[in-house]
Design a protein around this motif. Structure first.
Motif, PDB file in Angstrom:
ATOM      1  N   VAL A  71      12.503 -35.266 -77.575  1.00 58.60           N
ATOM      2  CA  VAL A  71      13.397 -35.929 -77.239  1.00 58.60           C
ATOM      3  C   VAL A  71      14.325 -36.735 -77.618  1.00 58.60           C
ATOM      4  CG1 VAL A  71      12.688 -37.930 -79.050  1.00 58.60           C
ATOM      5  CG2 VAL A  71      11.145 -36.738 -78.281  1.00 58.60           C
ATOM      6  N   ALA A  72      15.094 -35.911 -78.922  1.00 57.22           N
ATOM      7  CA  ALA A  72      16.621 -35.863 -78.840  1.00 57.22           C
ATOM      8  C   ALA A  72      17.931 -35.887 -77.697  1.00 57.22           C
ATOM      9  CB  ALA A  72      16.705 -34.741 -79.608  1.00 57.22           C
ATOM     10  N   GLN A  73      17.276 -34.492 -76.692  1.00 51.64           N
ATOM     11  CA  GLN A  73      18.077 -34.404 -75.808  1.00 51.64           C
ATOM     12  C   GLN A  73      18.248 -35.331 -74.806  1.00 51.64           C
ATOM     13  OE1 GLN A  73      16.876 -30.365 -74.314  1.00 51.64           O
ATOM     14  NE2 GLN A  73      17.132 -29.836 -75.711  1.00 51.64           N
ATOM     15  N   ALA A  74      16.439 -36.303 -74.525  1.00 54.59           N
ATOM     16  CA  ALA A  74      16.323 -36.991 -73.755  1.00 54.59           C
ATOM     17  C   ALA A  74      17.681 -38.268 -74.034  1.00 54.59           C
ATOM     18  CB  ALA A  74      14.669 -37.441 -73.230  1.00 54.59           C
ATOM     19  N   ALA A  75      17.502 -38.551 -74.918  1.00 56.97           N
ATOM     20  CA  ALA A  75      17.572 -39.879 -75.729  1.00 56.97           C
ATOM     21  C   ALA A  75      19.248 -39.965 -75.385  1.00 56.97           C
ATOM     22  CB  ALA A  75      17.332 -40.309 -77.236  1.00 56.97           C
ATOM     23  N   ARG A  76      19.596 -38.415 -75.530  1.00 57.36           N
ATOM     24  CA  ARG A  76      21.165 -38.417 -75.630  1.00 57.36           C
ATOM     25  C   ARG A  76      21.777 -38.505 -74.479  1.00 57.36           C
ATOM     26  NH1 ARG A  76      20.637 -33.337 -78.951  1.00 57.36           N
ATOM     27  NH2 ARG A  76      20.132 -34.045 -80.814  1.00 57.36           N
ATOM     28  N   TYR A  77      21.345 -38.924 -73.170  1.00 58.45           N
ATOM     29  CA  TYR A  77      21.107 -39.098 -71.752  1.00 58.45           C
ATOM     30  C   TYR A  77      21.655 -40.486 -71.691  1.00 58.45           C
ATOM     31  CZ  TYR A  77      20.230 -34.687 -69.287  1.00 58.45           C
ATOM     32  OH  TYR A  77      19.952 -33.416 -68.647  1.00 58.45           O
ATOM     33  N   PRO A  78      22.998 -40.682 -71.332  1.00 56.30           N
ATOM     34  CA  PRO A  78      23.742 -41.998 -71.001  1.00 56.30           C
ATOM     35  C   PRO A  78      22.835 -43.374 -70.086  1.00 56.30           C
ATOM     36  CG  PRO A  78      25.252 -40.359 -70.045  1.00 56.30           C
ATOM     37  CD  PRO A  78      24.365 -40.028 -70.721  1.00 56.30           C
ATOM     38  N   ASN A  79      22.178 -42.022 -69.155  1.00 58.31           N
ATOM     39  CA  ASN A  79      21.505 -43.458 -69.035  1.00 58.31           C
ATOM     40  C   ASN A  79      19.755 -43.369 -69.012  1.00 58.31           C
ATOM     41  OD1 ASN A  79      21.161 -41.006 -67.564  1.00 58.31           O
ATOM     42  ND2 ASN A  79      20.591 -41.649 -65.240  1.00 58.31           N
ATOM     43  N   ALA A  80      19.605 -42.893 -70.183  1.00 56.49           N
ATOM     44  CA  ALA A  80      18.182 -42.234 -70.517  1.00 56.49           C
ATOM     45  C   ALA A  80      17.746 -44.112 -70.947  1.00 56.49           C
ATOM     46  CB  ALA A  80      17.683 -41.968 -72.468  1.00 56.49           C
ATOM     47  N   PRO A  81      16.414 -44.359 -70.754  1.00 57.63           N
ATOM     48  CA  PRO A  81      15.820 -45.391 -70.157  1.00 57.63           C
ATOM     49  C   PRO A  81      15.500 -45.496 -71.776  1.00 57.63           C
ATOM     50  CG  PRO A  81      14.104 -43.600 -69.285  1.00 57.63           C
ATOM     51  CD  PRO A  81      15.662 -42.841 -70.372  1.00 57.63           C
ATOM     52  N   ALA A  82      15.595 -47.000 -72.597  1.00 57.64           N
ATOM     53  CA  ALA A  82      15.569 -47.136 -73.557  1.00 57.64           C
ATOM     54  C   ALA A  82      14.268 -47.347 -74.145  1.00 57.64           C
ATOM     55  CB  ALA A  82      15.352 -49.161 -74.041  1.00 57.64           C
ATOM     56  N   THR A  83      13.044 -46.966 -74.046  1.00 59.28           N
ATOM     57  CA  THR A  83      11.810 -46.427 -74.690  1.00 59.28           C
ATOM     58  C   THR A  83      11.924 -45.335 -75.508  1.00 59.28           C
ATOM     59  OG1 THR A  83      10.668 -45.408 -72.610  1.00 59.28           O
ATOM     60  CG2 THR A  83      10.450 -47.737 -73.562  1.00 59.28           C
ATOM     61  N   ILE A  84      12.670 -44.045 -75.154  1.00 58.92           N
ATOM     62  CA  ILE A  84      12.758 -42.635 -76.234  1.00 58.92           C
ATOM     63  C   ILE A  84      13.673 -42.804 -76.163  1.00 58.92           C
ATOM     64  CG2 ILE A  84      14.849 -41.467 -73.827  1.00 58.92           C
ATOM     65  CD1 ILE A  84      11.408 -40.043 -75.013  1.00 58.92           C
ATOM     66  N   THR A  85      14.771 -44.099 -76.170  1.00 54.17           N
ATOM     67  CA  THR A  85      16.281 -43.664 -77.172  1.00 54.17           C
ATOM     68  C   THR A  85      15.249 -44.904 -78.418  1.00 54.17           C
ATOM     69  OG1 THR A  85      17.983 -44.087 -75.653  1.00 54.17           O
ATOM     70  CG2 THR A  85      18.554 -45.012 -77.617  1.00 54.17           C
ATOM     71  N   ARG A  86      14.156 -45.486 -78.569  1.00 51.99           N
ATOM     72  CA  ARG A  86      13.294 -46.598 -79.474  1.00 51.99           C
ATOM     73  C   ARG A  86      12.819 -44.953 -79.877  1.00 51.99           C
ATOM     74  NH1 ARG A  86      13.006 -50.917 -76.100  1.00 51.99           N
ATOM     75  NH2 ARG A  86      11.174 -50.130 -75.685  1.00 51.99           N
ATOM     76  N   LEU A  87      12.011 -44.383 -79.136  1.00 47.99           N
ATOM     77  CA  LEU A  87      11.406 -42.956 -80.126  1.00 47.99           C
ATOM     78  C   LEU A  87      12.028 -42.409 -80.824  1.00 47.99           C
ATOM     79  CD1 LEU A  87       8.718 -41.481 -80.239  1.00 47.99           C
ATOM     80  CD2 LEU A  87       9.226 -40.536 -78.474  1.00 47.99           C
ATOM     81  N   ALA A  88      13.655 -41.705 -80.035  1.00 48.15           N
ATOM     82  CA  ALA A  88      13.824 -40.907 -81.114  1.00 48.15           C
ATOM     83  C   ALA A  88      14.258 -41.089 -82.321  1.00 48.15           C
ATOM     84  CB  ALA A  88      15.426 -40.540 -79.945  1.00 48.15           C
ATOM     85  N   ILE A  89      14.752 -43.281 -81.948  1.00 47.50           N
ATOM     86  CA  ILE A  89      14.913 -43.248 -83.495  1.00 47.50           C
ATOM     87  C   ILE A  89      14.000 -43.136 -84.401  1.00 47.50           C
ATOM     88  CG2 ILE A  89      16.192 -45.768 -84.722  1.00 47.50           C
ATOM     89  CD1 ILE A  89      17.944 -46.082 -82.130  1.00 47.50           C
ATOM     90  N   ASN A  90      12.685 -43.659 -84.166  1.00 48.57           N
ATOM     91  CA  ASN A  90      11.341 -43.590 -84.891  1.00 48.57           C
ATOM     92  C   ASN A  90      11.701 -42.910 -85.384  1.00 48.57           C
ATOM     93  OD1 ASN A  90      11.760 -46.632 -84.459  1.00 48.57           O
ATOM     94  ND2 ASN A  90       9.749 -46.386 -83.043  1.00 48.57           N
ATOM     95  N   LEU A  91      12.053 -41.161 -84.574  1.00 50.42           N
ATOM     96  CA  LEU A  91      11.411 -39.921 -85.395  1.00 50.42           C
ATOM     97  C   LEU A  91      12.763 -39.688 -86.277  1.00 50.42           C
ATOM     98  CD1 LEU A  91      10.506 -38.121 -81.857  1.00 50.42           C
ATOM     99  CD2 LEU A  91       8.777 -39.107 -83.930  1.00 50.42           C
ATOM    100  N   GLY A  92      13.511 -40.207 -85.880  1.00 51.41           N
ATOM    101  CA  GLY A  92      15.039 -39.869 -86.667  1.00 51.41           C
ATOM    102  C   GLY A  92      15.813 -38.923 -86.609  1.00 51.41           C
ATOM    103  N   VAL A  93      15.617 -38.548 -84.997  1.00 54.10           N
ATOM    104  CA  VAL A  93      16.466 -37.763 -84.533  1.00 54.10           C
ATOM    105  C   VAL A  93      17.569 -38.164 -83.447  1.00 54.10           C
ATOM    106  CG1 VAL A  93      14.125 -36.122 -84.105  1.00 54.10           C
ATOM    107  CG2 VAL A  93      14.900 -37.385 -82.334  1.00 54.10           C
ATOM    108  N   LEU A  94      17.787 -39.403 -83.745  1.00 57.25           N
ATOM    109  CA  LEU A  94      19.449 -39.759 -83.002  1.00 57.25           C
ATOM    110  C   LEU A  94      19.799 -40.800 -84.163  1.00 57.25           C
ATOM    111  CD1 LEU A  94      20.551 -40.446 -80.521  1.00 57.25           C
ATOM    112  CD2 LEU A  94      19.257 -41.799 -79.550  1.00 57.25           C
TER     113      LEU A  94
END
Length: 62
Positions: free
Chosen positions: A39-62
């Protein structure tokens, strides 16, 4: 599956797999370290979808 998508620089499909997995087995997403890393790796991509970024933030990995 998500890790394979990330290895081919496809964060959109990786995110989709992770989000579907989260709806089926949310505890796996929240508590399994290997999944949290993906999840953290996916969220770090510049073109990552906002949904995965929110998930990473909610999990505390971003």
């Amino acid at each position: 599956m998500a890790r394979a998508y990330l290895q081919t620089d496809d964060p959109a499909n990786a995110s989709g797999v992770l989000l579907r997995a989260g709806s089926i087995a949310p505890a796996e997403i929240r508590h399994r370290p290997a999944v949290r890393d993906v999840v953290a790796q996916a969220a770090r991509y510049p073109n990552a979808p906002a949904t995965i970024t929110r998930l990473a933030i909610n999990l505390g990995v971003l």
